[in-house]
Design a protein around this motif. Sequence first.
Motif, PDB file in Angstrom:
ATOM      1  N   ALA A  46     -20.824 -25.845  19.543  1.00 55.75           N
ATOM      2  CA  ALA A  46     -21.838 -24.850  19.904  1.00 55.75           C
ATOM      3  C   ALA A  46     -23.183 -25.517  20.179  1.00 55.75           C
ATOM      4  CB  ALA A  46     -21.977 -23.813  18.792  1.00 55.75           C
ATOM      5  N   ASP A  47     -23.538 -26.540  19.380  1.00 55.77           N
ATOM      6  CA  ASP A  47     -24.802 -27.254  19.580  1.00 55.77           C
ATOM      7  C   ASP A  47     -24.788 -28.030  20.903  1.00 55.77           C
ATOM      8  OD1 ASP A  47     -25.676 -26.303  17.153  1.00 55.77           O
ATOM      9  OD2 ASP A  47     -25.255 -28.157  16.049  1.00 55.77           O
ATOM     10  N   VAL A  48     -23.651 -28.685  21.188  1.00 54.95           N
ATOM     11  CA  VAL A  48     -23.536 -29.438  22.442  1.00 54.95           C
ATOM     12  C   VAL A  48     -23.622 -28.485  23.629  1.00 54.95           C
ATOM     13  CG1 VAL A  48     -21.995 -30.855  23.858  1.00 54.95           C
ATOM     14  CG2 VAL A  48     -22.237 -31.329  21.412  1.00 54.95           C
ATOM     15  N   LYS A  49     -22.944 -27.340  23.533  1.00 56.12           N
ATOM     16  CA  LYS A  49     -23.001 -26.354  24.620  1.00 56.12           C
ATOM     17  C   LYS A  49     -24.422 -25.855  24.837  1.00 56.12           C
ATOM     18  CE  LYS A  49     -18.360 -24.319  24.734  1.00 56.12           C
ATOM     19  NZ  LYS A  49     -17.597 -23.046  24.573  1.00 56.12           N
ATOM     20  N   ALA A  50     -25.127 -25.578  23.727  1.00 56.11           N
ATOM     21  CA  ALA A  50     -26.493 -25.058  23.845  1.00 56.11           C
ATOM     22  C   ALA A  50     -27.404 -26.053  24.577  1.00 56.11           C
ATOM     23  CB  ALA A  50     -27.049 -24.750  22.463  1.00 56.11           C
ATOM     24  N   ALA A  51     -27.126 -27.345  24.391  1.00 57.07           N
ATOM     25  CA  ALA A  51     -27.980 -28.362  24.993  1.00 57.07           C
ATOM     26  C   ALA A  51     -27.587 -28.720  26.419  1.00 57.07           C
ATOM     27  CB  ALA A  51     -27.956 -29.629  24.133  1.00 57.07           C
ATOM     28  N   VAL A  92     -26.409 -35.240  18.915  1.00 56.57           N
ATOM     29  CA  VAL A  92     -26.603 -34.406  20.105  1.00 56.57           C
ATOM     30  C   VAL A  92     -27.786 -34.925  20.924  1.00 56.57           C
ATOM     31  CG1 VAL A  92     -27.166 -32.094  20.949  1.00 56.57           C
ATOM     32  CG2 VAL A  92     -25.553 -32.360  19.062  1.00 56.57           C
ATOM     33  N   LYS A  93     -28.876 -35.315  20.251  1.00 55.44           N
ATOM     34  CA  LYS A  93     -30.021 -35.881  20.970  1.00 55.44           C
ATOM     35  C   LYS A  93     -29.638 -37.189  21.653  1.00 55.44           C
ATOM     36  CE  LYS A  93     -33.628 -33.820  18.077  1.00 55.44           C
ATOM     37  NZ  LYS A  93     -34.765 -34.095  17.159  1.00 55.44           N
ATOM     38  N   GLU A 121     -24.582 -37.974  12.324  1.00 51.52           N
ATOM     39  CA  GLU A 121     -24.244 -36.692  12.947  1.00 51.52           C
ATOM     40  C   GLU A 121     -25.484 -35.897  13.338  1.00 51.52           C
ATOM     41  OE1 GLU A 121     -21.927 -32.535  11.712  1.00 51.52           O
ATOM     42  OE2 GLU A 121     -21.790 -34.308  10.430  1.00 51.52           O
ATOM     43  N   ARG A 179     -19.273 -25.839  14.956  1.00 48.61           N
ATOM     44  CA  ARG A 179     -20.739 -25.772  15.027  1.00 48.61           C
ATOM     45  C   ARG A 179     -21.281 -26.833  15.973  1.00 48.61           C
ATOM     46  NH1 ARG A 179     -24.471 -28.734  13.213  1.00 48.61           N
ATOM     47  NH2 ARG A 179     -23.092 -29.901  11.820  1.00 48.61           N
ATOM     48  N   THR A 180     -20.697 -28.029  15.900  1.00 51.17           N
ATOM     49  CA  THR A 180     -21.147 -29.114  16.769  1.00 51.17           C
ATOM     50  C   THR A 180     -20.910 -28.782  18.238  1.00 51.17           C
ATOM     51  OG1 THR A 180     -20.701 -30.750  15.045  1.00 51.17           O
ATOM     52  CG2 THR A 180     -20.851 -31.550  17.321  1.00 51.17           C
TER      53      THR A 180
END
Length: 258
Positions: A180-185, A241-242, A237, A177-178
């Motif tokens: 995927a979040d990093v990729k999205a950003a 990402v931010k 956590e 999931r992480t």
Amino acid sequence: PDKPGIIVPFVIWQESNILNTFPLYTVRQFMDASLHSDEMNFIAAGMEELNGELIRLLNKVSKTVLVYLCSNENTQAELRYAFTLLRSLDCQVPVIIHLVRDENDVEDLQIKCAMDLGGTLIDGLGDGLWISNRGSVEGKKVALTAKSILQACRRRISRTEYIACPSCGRTHFDLMRTLADVKAATAHLKGLKIGVMGCIVNGPGEMADADYGYVGSGKGRITLYKAREAVKSNIPEGEAVKELIRLIKAGGDWRDPS
């Protein structure tokens, strides 16, 4: 490029005035033609058409590219032989490898093309890749397969690259999931390498060639790296990402999505 050129058969190209198009010749058309593009000319040839006469003309006419069509089921062996022959003929023009497949499943296409082409491209043979598929795989996915193979072989970097481990017992967060979040950003940051690793022990070494790293350091805690240097530690956590985006901005590697 945002506005790529279009390669069209020579007969269509010479009869049209469409901007940003380039001719694709057969060998006979190229040998007989008196008209060439001032920008780029593509010449399609198979193994049986590679000879000294053709290569001398390719070397003589400016801005030419050879499109080599693979026809043998043993693609790697054919490509090795073809590039050895081209070297012996003193071929001085770029060579695009053209591979034709009949696949209806995208994963089959990806695996087979990577197996057929990976070794050749990694060894520095070939300057470009053209995959044609006569099956039902969507055209965009065929193009993405070609770009992915070129990127994996370090021949053309067309998007962000991610280095990630599949997880282990030392991982204390949802790595998939992480990721995927990093990729999205960050997926718009072409050419940047970002590591997302679960293990604080092995993760920093495994992503050592990344530009930035996101590494688990405890339950719900993250350490961020710039290259091999840990620059922010013990980040919750939910905020990591931010914080990664802030770190990329501070490093001068951020640009806003278009």
